[in-house]
Write a protein that holds these residues in place. Structure first.
Motif, PDB file in Angstrom:
ATOM      1  N   VAL A 109      -4.670  -4.734   0.168  1.00  0.00           N
ATOM      2  CA  VAL A 109      -4.114  -3.493  -0.998  1.00  0.00           C
ATOM      3  C   VAL A 109      -4.758  -2.193  -0.231  1.00  0.00           C
ATOM      4  O   VAL A 109      -4.306  -1.720  -1.227  1.00  0.00           O
ATOM      5  CB  VAL A 109      -5.579  -4.381  -1.994  1.00  0.00           C
ATOM      6  N   ALA A 110      -6.288  -2.272   0.019  1.00  0.00           N
ATOM      7  CA  ALA A 110      -6.831  -0.977   0.901  1.00  0.00           C
ATOM      8  C   ALA A 110      -6.072  -0.859   1.547  1.00  0.00           C
ATOM      9  O   ALA A 110      -5.680   0.805   1.387  1.00  0.00           O
ATOM     10  CB  ALA A 110      -8.170  -0.852   1.791  1.00  0.00           C
ATOM     11  N   MET A 112      -2.326  -1.176   1.192  1.00  0.00           N
ATOM     12  CA  MET A 112      -1.108  -0.914   0.508  1.00  0.00           C
ATOM     13  C   MET A 112      -1.583  -0.184  -0.228  1.00  0.00           C
ATOM     14  O   MET A 112      -1.168   1.503  -0.040  1.00  0.00           O
ATOM     15  CB  MET A 112      -1.116  -1.974  -0.774  1.00  0.00           C
ATOM     16  N   ASP A 113      -2.532   1.176  -0.317  1.00  0.00           N
ATOM     17  CA  ASP A 113      -3.314   2.341  -0.910  1.00  0.00           C
ATOM     18  C   ASP A 113      -3.416   2.716  -0.245  1.00  0.00           C
ATOM     19  O   ASP A 113      -2.725   4.177  -0.560  1.00  0.00           O
ATOM     20  CB  ASP A 113      -4.663   1.997  -2.032  1.00  0.00           C
ATOM     21  N   SER A 114      -3.640   3.243   0.453  1.00  0.00           N
ATOM     22  CA  SER A 114      -3.240   4.071   1.708  1.00  0.00           C
ATOM     23  C   SER A 114      -2.143   4.243   2.177  1.00  0.00           C
ATOM     24  O   SER A 114      -1.413   5.104   2.441  1.00  0.00           O
ATOM     25  CB  SER A 114      -4.598   3.476   2.812  1.00  0.00           C
ATOM     26  N   SER A 116       0.362   3.857   0.559  1.00  0.00           N
ATOM     27  CA  SER A 116       1.096   4.322  -1.020  1.00  0.00           C
ATOM     28  C   SER A 116       0.909   5.995  -0.742  1.00  0.00           C
ATOM     29  O   SER A 116       1.652   7.119  -0.659  1.00  0.00           O
ATOM     30  CB  SER A 116       1.007   3.915  -2.277  1.00  0.00           C
ATOM     31  N   ASP A 117      -0.677   5.968  -0.022  1.00  0.00           N
ATOM     32  CA  ASP A 117      -1.152   8.164   0.021  1.00  0.00           C
ATOM     33  C   ASP A 117       0.381   8.588   1.007  1.00  0.00           C
ATOM     34  O   ASP A 117       0.344   9.953   0.668  1.00  0.00           O
ATOM     35  CB  ASP A 117      -2.346   8.460   0.271  1.00  0.00           C
TER      36      ASP A 117
END
Length: 159
Positions: A109-110, A112-114, A116-117
């Motif tokens: 999840v972390a 994917m967040d990174s 996406s950024d």
């Protein structure tokens, strides 16, 4: 001194008296809860106006056909494949270490967040950037995990 009680007379109501008693109890209950009953009747009226009651009645009337269609859909090959896959995945997850699985999911999840950024930034990665990030302990840890993950998966696929 009083005489001991030797006989108890039990009053047995007839069917008509029982029915009359029930009607009196129901009348009292209706009188006590008239506001609630009015609200319930209003809700039922609204459900009838929008067709929910007709739909429910039709579904109940056709329950055998609906059950047959449902069973036909569930026994289709794609659905049975999905069920078998879910059962296999569940079995595999149950045998996995829960702490490691939790850590892996949180890491994904972390990541994917990174990721996406990064996609929002429209930056390009150059070969030199790749060489630099190899020294980053987080990236090195992830690459090591990925390599060993692939090795373990390959061994299992060989069997």
């Amino acid at each position: 001194m009083a005489e001991p009680i030797t006989y108890i007379k039990k009053t047995v109501l007839t069917k008509e008296e029982q029915r009359q008693q029930k009607l009196e109890d129901l009348t009292a209950l209706l009188a006590e809860n008239d506001d609630s009953l009015n609200k319930i009747m209003g809700i039922i009226g609204e459900l009838n106006d929008i067709g929910v009651l007709q739909a429910a009645h039709s579904m109940i009337s056709a329950k055998e056909k609906i059950a047959q269609i449902g069973l036909e859909q569930i026994t289709r090959e794609p659905v049975t494949n999905l069920i078998n896959t879910l059962m296999g995945a569940t079995g595999a997850l149950m045998s996995a270490d829960s702490e490691a699985a939790t850590k892996l999911v949180k890491g994904a999840v972390a990541g994917m967040d990174s990721g996406s950024d990064f996609l929002k930034s429209n930056q390009k990665i150059k070969i030199r950037d790749l060489m630099k990030v190899m020294n980053d302990p987080d990236i090195n840890r992830t690459l090591g995990f990925g390599i060993h993950f692939l090795r373990g998966m390959g061994k299992e696929l060989k069997n």
